[in-house]
Design a protein around this motif. Sequence first.
Motif, short mmCIF file in Angstrom:
data_model
loop_
_atom_site.label_atom_id
_atom_site.label_comp_id
_atom_site.label_asym_id
_atom_site.label_seq_id
_atom_site.Cartn_x
_atom_site.Cartn_y
_atom_site.Cartn_z
N ILE A 152 0.86 -1.19 0.00
CA ILE A 152 0.00 0.00 0.00
C ILE A 152 0.89 1.23 0.00
CG2 ILE A 152 -1.62 1.40 1.33
CD1 ILE A 152 -2.98 -1.05 2.30
N ASP A 153 0.72 2.10 -1.00
CA ASP A 153 1.49 3.34 -1.03
C ASP A 153 0.61 4.49 -0.53
OD1 ASP A 153 -0.21 4.00 -3.11
OD2 ASP A 153 1.27 3.62 -4.68
N THR A 154 1.17 5.67 -0.53
CA THR A 154 0.45 6.83 0.03
C THR A 154 -0.81 7.15 -0.77
OG1 THR A 154 1.94 8.26 -1.25
CG2 THR A 154 2.47 7.91 1.07
N MET A 155 -0.75 7.01 -2.10
CA MET A 155 -1.91 7.33 -2.93
C MET A 155 -3.05 6.36 -2.65
SD MET A 155 -0.18 8.38 -6.59
CE MET A 155 -1.76 8.89 -7.26
N VAL A 156 -2.69 5.06 -2.53
CA VAL A 156 -3.73 4.06 -2.24
C VAL A 156 -4.28 4.25 -0.83
CG1 VAL A 156 -4.17 1.59 -1.95
CG2 VAL A 156 -2.78 2.39 -3.88
N ALA A 157 -3.39 4.56 0.13
CA ALA A 157 -3.82 4.79 1.51
C ALA A 157 -4.78 5.98 1.57
CB ALA A 157 -2.61 5.03 2.40
N ASN A 158 -4.45 7.04 0.85
CA ASN A 158 -5.33 8.21 0.83
C ASN A 158 -6.69 7.86 0.22
OD1 ASN A 158 -3.49 9.94 2.03
ND2 ASN A 158 -2.56 10.52 0.07
N GLN A 159 -6.68 7.01 -0.81
CA GLN A 159 -7.93 6.57 -1.41
C GLN A 159 -8.73 5.75 -0.41
OE1 GLN A 159 -8.54 7.40 -4.78
NE2 GLN A 159 -10.64 6.75 -4.47
N LEU A 160 -8.04 4.92 0.37
CA LEU A 160 -8.69 4.10 1.38
C LEU A 160 -9.32 4.99 2.47
CD1 LEU A 160 -9.25 1.21 2.38
CD2 LEU A 160 -7.05 1.29 3.57
N GLY A 179 -6.02 -7.00 9.54
CA GLY A 179 -5.09 -7.72 8.67
C GLY A 179 -3.97 -6.91 8.07
N ILE A 180 -3.61 -5.79 8.67
CA ILE A 180 -2.48 -5.01 8.13
C ILE A 180 -1.19 -5.80 8.37
CG2 ILE A 180 -1.16 -2.87 8.28
CD1 ILE A 180 -3.68 -1.47 9.19
N ARG A 181 -0.50 -6.17 7.32
CA ARG A 181 0.72 -6.96 7.44
C ARG A 181 1.84 -6.13 8.07
NH1 ARG A 181 1.57 -10.54 1.95
NH2 ARG A 181 -0.45 -11.61 1.97
N PRO A 182 2.79 -6.80 8.74
CA PRO A 182 3.91 -6.08 9.35
C PRO A 182 4.68 -5.20 8.37
CG PRO A 182 3.85 -8.34 10.13
CD PRO A 182 2.82 -8.24 9.06
N GLU A 183 4.91 -5.73 7.16
CA GLU A 183 5.67 -4.95 6.17
C GLU A 183 4.90 -3.71 5.72
OE1 GLU A 183 4.04 -8.62 3.86
OE2 GLU A 183 4.73 -8.09 5.89
N ILE A 184 3.56 -3.84 5.66
CA ILE A 184 2.75 -2.67 5.31
C ILE A 184 2.76 -1.66 6.45
CG2 ILE A 184 0.38 -1.88 4.91
CD1 ILE A 184 -0.13 -4.30 3.25
N ALA A 185 2.67 -2.16 7.67
CA ALA A 185 2.71 -1.27 8.83
C ALA A 185 4.02 -0.50 8.88
CB ALA A 185 2.53 -2.10 10.11
N GLN A 186 5.13 -1.21 8.58
CA GLN A 186 6.44 -0.57 8.59
C GLN A 186 6.53 0.49 7.50
OE1 GLN A 186 9.66 -3.32 8.15
NE2 GLN A 186 11.25 -1.82 8.57
N THR A 187 6.05 0.14 6.31
CA THR A 187 6.06 1.10 5.20
C THR A 187 5.19 2.30 5.52
OG1 THR A 187 6.41 -0.69 3.60
CG2 THR A 187 5.60 1.41 2.74
N ALA A 188 4.03 2.03 6.14
CA ALA A 188 3.10 3.11 6.48
C ALA A 188 3.75 4.12 7.41
CB ALA A 188 1.85 2.51 7.13
N ILE A 189 4.50 3.62 8.41
CA ILE A 189 5.19 4.52 9.34
C ILE A 189 6.24 5.34 8.61
CG2 ILE A 189 6.70 4.62 11.36
CD1 ILE A 189 3.79 3.95 11.98
N GLN A 190 6.99 4.68 7.73
CA GLN A 190 8.04 5.38 6.98
C GLN A 190 7.47 6.45 6.06
OE1 GLN A 190 9.98 2.11 5.00
NE2 GLN A 190 11.26 1.57 6.78
N LEU A 191 6.28 6.18 5.50
CA LEU A 191 5.67 7.14 4.58
C LEU A 191 4.77 8.15 5.29
CD1 LEU A 191 4.67 4.72 1.65
CD2 LEU A 191 6.63 6.28 1.74
N GLY A 192 4.63 7.98 6.58
CA GLY A 192 3.80 8.91 7.35
C GLY A 192 2.32 8.66 7.18
N ILE A 193 1.95 7.43 6.82
CA ILE A 193 0.53 7.08 6.68
C ILE A 193 -0.03 6.75 8.05
CG2 ILE A 193 -1.10 5.47 5.63
CD1 ILE A 193 0.96 5.00 3.40
N ASN A 194 -1.08 7.42 8.44
CA ASN A 194 -1.63 7.30 9.79
C ASN A 194 -2.98 6.57 9.77
OD1 ASN A 194 -2.40 7.54 12.42
ND2 ASN A 194 -2.33 9.78 12.50
#
Length: 288
Positions: free
Chosen positions: A218-226, A244-259
Amino acid sequence: MNSNNKKLYDFITEDPSILTNKWLSMRANNPTSVYSCDNLQAENRLREQNGLFIRTVANVLVASESEVNQEIKTWAQTVAMDRVETRTPIHEVIHQFGIFRGIFWEHIHQFVIENKGEISDSEILHWSTLIHSTFDTIIETFAEKYYNYYNDRLSVQSELINELSAPIIPLSDSIGVLPLVGEIDTQRAKYITESVLMQSKDYHLTHLFIDLSGVSIIDTMVANQLFQIIDILKLIGVKVYISGIRPEIAQTAIQLGINFHKVPTQATLRQALKANKILISDTHMAQM
């Protein structure tokens, strides 16, 4: 009209099956191809299409340019649709054009030999220019029609895949689960938004559980759409939960600032349902 043009036209169109039989006799055995020599089901269709092709090319000798161009479009449209429907790669079709061009010119060469002394070099040169140009125009028109039909088919398949990939599973009269699987790009995210809103309205949902355990990226654009989906659902009275947020997605989300803090989250769908006091059988869980 040049009399030799008419004589050549009559020679070509008198029995088109002569040319077609030569062409069909050169087919190889390829079970996956419409051009396979053992594809008896397609042979009658190929004969009909090639007979029309021969008349279309020959007509350039006696008809107006506008008439020939209309015949080319009609032929190309019919055959392009057929080749797309039979999943025939375009390079196979182009290869068959090349084979038949050679057969066609052998036939013209025979006409020239039979009428030696009655045909000038300038006429032969004119026929060469005219017929080669017609072949090229037919190939270009066919390629354009093939491309259009192929893209239309892909669009229909893509819409069907999108439709099947965002189904809400109703758990009760007002509760549903949306299990998302696979890669979500911006185009699919947009479709999911439209589909979820429509389904939520149809099912009269008040609670929707979105499970992301089948999503790997999940990237920032998809997260924003979500998040946009969640905000819109809130406006129409649907509360959303994410699981069901996977660990790798959670890690990426933190790095990209997705809250994800503004929406309730749980590690699994079962935990999300349990946390909200929603009971569901093991059999139903296995089906999801």
